[in-house]
Scaffold this motif. Structure first.
Motif, PDB file in Angstrom:
ATOM      1  N   LEU A   5       0.845  -1.192   0.000  1.00 43.60           N
ATOM      2  CA  LEU A   5       0.000   0.000   0.000  1.00 43.60           C
ATOM      3  C   LEU A   5       0.881   1.243   0.000  1.00 43.60           C
ATOM      4  N   MET A   6       0.390   2.282  -0.651  1.00 49.82           N
ATOM      5  CA  MET A   6       1.111   3.548  -0.714  1.00 49.82           C
ATOM      6  C   MET A   6       0.207   4.625  -0.128  1.00 49.82           C
ATOM      7  N   SER A   7       0.775   5.476   0.728  1.00 53.33           N
ATOM      8  CA  SER A   7      -0.051   6.505   1.358  1.00 53.33           C
ATOM      9  C   SER A   7      -0.237   7.689   0.426  1.00 53.33           C
ATOM     10  N   ILE A   8      -1.404   8.296   0.517  1.00 52.68           N
ATOM     11  CA  ILE A   8      -1.707   9.506  -0.258  1.00 52.68           C
ATOM     12  C   ILE A   8      -0.729  10.622   0.135  1.00 52.68           C
ATOM     13  N   ILE A   9      -0.359  10.670   1.403  1.00 50.22           N
ATOM     14  CA  ILE A   9       0.586  11.691   1.871  1.00 50.22           C
ATOM     15  C   ILE A   9       1.914  11.561   1.140  1.00 50.22           C
ATOM     16  N   GLU A  10       2.433  10.349   1.058  1.00 45.07           N
ATOM     17  CA  GLU A  10       3.719  10.122   0.379  1.00 45.07           C
ATOM     18  C   GLU A  10       3.627  10.438  -1.108  1.00 45.07           C
ATOM     19  N   ILE A  11       2.524  10.083  -1.724  1.00 43.21           N
ATOM     20  CA  ILE A  11       2.340  10.365  -3.149  1.00 43.21           C
ATOM     21  C   ILE A  11       2.296  11.867  -3.383  1.00 43.21           C
ATOM     22  N   ALA A  12       1.525  12.579  -2.567  1.00 42.34           N
ATOM     23  CA  ALA A  12       1.427  14.035  -2.711  1.00 42.34           C
ATOM     24  C   ALA A  12       2.793  14.688  -2.529  1.00 42.34           C
ATOM     25  N   ASP A  13       3.527  14.260  -1.516  1.00 46.39           N
ATOM     26  CA  ASP A  13       4.860  14.823  -1.277  1.00 46.39           C
ATOM     27  C   ASP A  13       5.809  14.531  -2.431  1.00 46.39           C
ATOM     28  N   ALA A  14       5.752  13.319  -2.959  1.00 46.84           N
ATOM     29  CA  ALA A  14       6.653  12.934  -4.056  1.00 46.84           C
ATOM     30  C   ALA A  14       6.421  13.770  -5.307  1.00 46.84           C
ATOM     31  N   TYR A  15       5.172  14.180  -5.532  1.00 46.10           N
ATOM     32  CA  TYR A  15       4.845  14.957  -6.734  1.00 46.10           C
ATOM     33  C   TYR A  15       4.712  16.453  -6.457  1.00 46.10           C
ATOM     34  N   SER A  21      -5.672  17.444  -3.724  1.00 45.30           N
ATOM     35  CA  SER A  21      -5.653  17.250  -5.179  1.00 45.30           C
ATOM     36  C   SER A  21      -5.503  15.775  -5.522  1.00 45.30           C
ATOM     37  N   ILE A  22      -4.650  15.084  -4.791  1.00 40.72           N
ATOM     38  CA  ILE A  22      -4.468  13.647  -5.026  1.00 40.72           C
ATOM     39  C   ILE A  22      -5.763  12.906  -4.702  1.00 40.72           C
ATOM     40  N   HIS A  23      -6.416  13.270  -3.603  1.00 37.88           N
ATOM     41  CA  HIS A  23      -7.692  12.626  -3.248  1.00 37.88           C
ATOM     42  C   HIS A  23      -8.737  12.829  -4.343  1.00 37.88           C
ATOM     43  N   ASN A  40       3.591   6.660  11.627  1.00 34.07           N
ATOM     44  CA  ASN A  40       4.207   7.877  11.092  1.00 34.07           C
ATOM     45  C   ASN A  40       3.297   9.088  11.253  1.00 34.07           C
ATOM     46  N   ALA A  41       2.007   8.853  11.460  1.00 35.59           N
ATOM     47  CA  ALA A  41       1.033   9.937  11.625  1.00 35.59           C
ATOM     48  C   ALA A  41       0.511   9.961  13.062  1.00 35.59           C
ATOM     49  N   HIS A  42       1.341   9.530  14.000  1.00 42.22           N
ATOM     50  CA  HIS A  42       0.995   9.550  15.425  1.00 42.22           C
ATOM     51  C   HIS A  42      -0.292   8.785  15.718  1.00 42.22           C
ATOM     52  N   GLY A  43      -0.469   7.663  15.046  1.00 46.65           N
ATOM     53  CA  GLY A  43      -1.627   6.820  15.291  1.00 46.65           C
ATOM     54  C   GLY A  43      -2.911   7.260  14.617  1.00 46.65           C
ATOM     55  N   GLN A  44      -2.860   8.324  13.817  1.00 48.43           N
ATOM     56  CA  GLN A  44      -4.042   8.807  13.100  1.00 48.43           C
ATOM     57  C   GLN A  44      -4.318   7.897  11.901  1.00 48.43           C
ATOM     58  N   PHE A  45      -5.569   7.870  11.460  1.00 48.75           N
ATOM     59  CA  PHE A  45      -5.922   7.150  10.245  1.00 48.75           C
ATOM     60  C   PHE A  45      -5.464   7.973   9.044  1.00 48.75           C
ATOM     61  N   ILE A  46      -4.812   7.328   8.095  1.00 49.73           N
ATOM     62  CA  ILE A  46      -4.447   7.986   6.849  1.00 49.73           C
ATOM     63  C   ILE A  46      -4.877   7.107   5.681  1.00 49.73           C
ATOM     64  N   SER A  47      -4.930   7.698   4.502  1.00 48.23           N
ATOM     65  CA  SER A  47      -5.430   7.004   3.311  1.00 48.23           C
ATOM     66  C   SER A  47      -4.299   6.356   2.532  1.00 48.23           C
ATOM     67  N   PHE A  48      -4.569   5.138   2.079  1.00 43.93           N
ATOM     68  CA  PHE A  48      -3.619   4.371   1.277  1.00 43.93           C
ATOM     69  C   PHE A  48      -4.315   3.863   0.018  1.00 43.93           C
ATOM     70  N   ILE A  49      -3.517   3.619  -1.027  1.00 37.71           N
ATOM     71  CA  ILE A  49      -4.007   2.936  -2.227  1.00 37.71           C
ATOM     72  C   ILE A  49      -3.033   1.811  -2.545  1.00 37.71           C
ATOM     73  N   SER A  50      -3.490   0.849  -3.350  1.00 39.88           N
ATOM     74  CA  SER A  50      -2.636  -0.289  -3.691  1.00 39.88           C
ATOM     75  C   SER A  50      -1.554   0.137  -4.682  1.00 39.88           C
ATOM     76  N   ALA A  51      -0.491  -0.649  -4.742  1.00 43.21           N
ATOM     77  CA  ALA A  51       0.604  -0.378  -5.682  1.00 43.21           C
ATOM     78  C   ALA A  51       0.083  -0.401  -7.126  1.00 43.21           C
TER      79      ALA A  51
END
Length: 184
Positions: A5-15, A21-23, A40-51
């Motif tokens: 899984l890849m996080s939306i946060i990491e994708i947004a940062d990479a681009y 906008s990514i969402h 990495n988000a202090h236990g918060q829920f974050i969004s992921f998508i598949s590879a």
């Protein structure tokens, strides 16, 4: 959804794009999002998508028909002032920039359930730090964007004066209009 899984946060940062906008692009492409807690988000829920879905998204992000052509400095949104505990500590407030006020307030209410939005101003992300410095100069800083004041009305007045000087992001003129919430 199996595999990596890849996080939306990491994708947004990479681009160099906004998470919002990514969402939006993920939604347009009808990509399934999985929410998981992340250390990495202090236990918060974050969004992921598949590879596999990332490859589909990557094609849209890198292709000539990329739907996202924003630059960070020009992001339009709002600058907000929120009282975190109006009944018990009316001078403690949070300020910041967001492009989705409803989501931002919802997020604040996970740690401050009585958070009360006081006012917002049309704003560009580029202005956020200057606005914070301007309106909180006489306040006690409690956290990154959390402050305490003896006079919340004075803070609102400083914010109004600051944003009156800034260009109208919609029309290129001065005199932004603040939105003051009922019950403040």
């Amino acid at each position: 959804m199996d595999g990596k899984l890849m996080s939306i946060i990491e994708i947004a940062d990479a681009y160099g794009k906004r998470r919002q906008s990514i969402h939006k692009l993920v939604k347009q492409l009808e990509i399934e999002v999985v929410k998981r807690k992340s250390h990495n988000a202090h236990g918060q829920f974050i969004s992921f998508i598949s590879a596999g879905d990332y490859e589909k998204l990557k094609g849209r992000l890198e292709g000539p028909d990329s739907l996202i052509a924003d630059t960070r400095e020009d992001w339009p949104g709002v600058f907000y002032v929120v009282q975190l505990e109006p009944q018990f500590d009316p001078g403690r407030f949070k300020v910041g920039f967001t492009t989705d006020l409803a989501e931002r307030i919802r997020s604040h209410r996970t740690s401050a359930p009585y958070a009360n939005p006081i006012t917002t101003f049309p704003c560009k992300l580029l202005w956020e730090k200057t606005a914070i410095e301007c309106i909180t100069q006489s306040c006690e800083q409690l956290h990154t964007e959390v402050f305490r004041t003896d006079n919340i009305e004075e803070i609102i007045g400083l914010a109004e004066r600051f944003f009156d000087l800034m260009p109208d992001i919609a029309n290129g003129r001065n005199n932004n209009s603040a939105i003051t919430f009922v019950g403040t």
